[in-house]
Design a protein around this motif. Sequence first.
Motif, mmCIF file in Angstrom:
data_model
loop_
_atom_site.group_PDB
_atom_site.id
_atom_site.type_symbol
_atom_site.label_atom_id
_atom_site.label_comp_id
_atom_site.label_asym_id
_atom_site.label_seq_id
_atom_site.Cartn_x
_atom_site.Cartn_y
_atom_site.Cartn_z
ATOM 1 N N UNK A 146 5.493 -9.903 13.645
ATOM 2 C CA UNK A 146 5.260 -8.714 14.455
ATOM 3 C C UNK A 146 6.546 -7.984 14.812
ATOM 4 N N UNK A 147 6.502 -6.664 14.860
ATOM 5 C CA UNK A 147 5.304 -5.812 14.798
ATOM 6 C C UNK A 147 4.854 -5.470 13.374
ATOM 7 N N UNK A 148 5.468 -6.099 12.377
ATOM 8 C CA UNK A 148 5.123 -5.783 10.993
ATOM 9 C C UNK A 148 3.971 -6.657 10.517
ATOM 10 N N UNK A 149 3.127 -6.133 9.622
ATOM 11 C CA UNK A 149 2.042 -6.961 9.087
ATOM 12 C C UNK A 149 2.589 -8.073 8.203
ATOM 13 N N UNK A 150 1.928 -9.206 8.236
ATOM 14 C CA UNK A 150 2.320 -10.345 7.406
ATOM 15 C C UNK A 150 1.127 -11.267 7.268
ATOM 16 N N UNK A 151 1.262 -12.236 6.390
ATOM 17 C CA UNK A 151 0.197 -13.228 6.201
ATOM 18 C C UNK A 151 -0.147 -13.898 7.529
ATOM 19 N N UNK A 179 -17.788 -6.593 7.720
ATOM 20 C CA UNK A 179 -16.750 -5.891 6.972
ATOM 21 C C UNK A 179 -15.816 -6.925 6.358
ATOM 22 N N UNK A 180 -15.115 -6.513 5.306
ATOM 23 C CA UNK A 180 -14.173 -7.398 4.622
ATOM 24 C C UNK A 180 -12.852 -6.650 4.479
ATOM 25 N N UNK A 181 -11.809 -7.142 5.155
ATOM 26 C CA UNK A 181 -10.465 -6.591 5.053
ATOM 27 C C UNK A 181 -9.660 -7.484 4.115
ATOM 28 N N UNK A 182 -9.162 -6.908 3.010
ATOM 29 C CA UNK A 182 -8.633 -7.750 1.941
ATOM 30 C C UNK A 182 -7.309 -7.252 1.385
ATOM 31 N N UNK A 183 -6.396 -8.188 1.186
ATOM 32 C CA UNK A 183 -5.230 -7.939 0.347
ATOM 33 C C UNK A 183 -5.713 -7.918 -1.110
ATOM 34 N N UNK A 184 -5.085 -7.096 -1.929
ATOM 35 C CA UNK A 184 -5.434 -7.003 -3.357
ATOM 36 C C UNK A 184 -6.898 -6.632 -3.571
ATOM 37 N N UNK A 185 -7.377 -5.684 -2.793
ATOM 38 C CA UNK A 185 -8.752 -5.211 -2.974
ATOM 39 C C UNK A 185 -8.890 -4.583 -4.364
ATOM 40 N N UNK A 186 -9.904 -5.011 -5.092
ATOM 41 C CA UNK A 186 -10.082 -4.505 -6.461
ATOM 42 C C UNK A 186 -11.350 -3.679 -6.602
ATOM 43 N N UNK A 187 -11.865 -3.188 -5.475
ATOM 44 C CA UNK A 187 -13.071 -2.354 -5.476
ATOM 45 C C UNK A 187 -12.839 -1.235 -4.464
ATOM 46 N N UNK A 188 -13.109 -0.005 -4.865
ATOM 47 C CA UNK A 188 -12.754 1.124 -3.996
ATOM 48 C C UNK A 188 -13.951 1.876 -3.429
ATOM 49 N N UNK A 206 -2.403 -4.255 3.676
ATOM 50 C CA UNK A 206 -1.141 -4.439 2.944
ATOM 51 C C UNK A 206 -0.719 -5.901 2.844
ATOM 52 N N UNK A 207 0.126 -6.177 1.868
ATOM 53 C CA UNK A 207 0.726 -7.515 1.774
ATOM 54 C C UNK A 207 1.634 -7.737 2.977
ATOM 55 N N UNK A 208 2.388 -6.698 3.357
ATOM 56 C CA UNK A 208 3.290 -6.812 4.493
ATOM 57 C C UNK A 208 4.539 -7.610 4.155
ATOM 58 N N UNK A 209 5.230 -8.061 5.192
ATOM 59 C CA UNK A 209 6.434 -8.870 5.004
ATOM 60 C C UNK A 209 6.049 -10.313 4.693
#
Length: 256
Positions: A123-128, A208-217, A226-229
């Motif tokens: 924090x404050x950056x997104x990360x795993x 809802x599904x929030x996903x890294x590497x979403x392959x459907x738009x 995002x992948x984030x830091x």
Amino acid sequence: SKLLLCLLIHLAICATEPSRGTKYSCEYGIELHGRGQWGKALEVFADLVVQLLQKSIQSSYEDVLDCTFGAALSLNAIGHSEASLSAFRLSQRLQFLHPLGSEKLAENAQQSCRKYSEKYSSGPYPSCNGFRASADLLHDALDGSSCRFEPSLVFNGAVVYVNAFLLNDFFANKHPYIRARYVLITHCSDAPAPGPYEDVLNDPKLIAWFAQNADLSDHPKLRPIPIGLANPNFPHGNVTAVDAARAALDRADVQA
């Protein structure tokens, strides 16, 4: 050492006659397996493991649970999907039969996983770990142990974090037993989402599904994140260095 412990337990079970009060034997489990009744056979083997643990090595019960889960992780990583799902199911069965009860065991592990995620978030950056820390429940392995996800703990509106590497186990062994509507977050893996699980997006249980590497738009329930830091325990996840770089850019903008 944990893998060796698991092997020793397996040998002990299959080499020991069942005690009085034991309904099944290892031989009966193998017979069921030979008939193609693999689910029932797995329950028999798990029950026998539990009985042995309770009588002679009860102090090692949670080690066995975790190393069974770890074996499933390794099988999954080397591409043995069917074997890994069976091992995941065995781990889940062991947790269900734990003397403390599956929910209590899961609550303790979930608390430890959340504390670990919060400690090593960026924090404050997104990360795993930041996404992990935002969840109510986690299905992952952190700090050397399983978070011991328990489907019955999912409540309406709960945010459930799943390492995308574990989606096969989650949708095969966990999701079917969830009775509440929940939000899913998947991250910390190169695996795509929904990948082969697109049909799950149409399940009413999934809000809802929030996903890294979403392959459907084009599905309203799927949202890319995002992948984030990197997590701050890695050299390339140094939050202080990122802050310094941002400050330098701000100064350059002012001077310009």
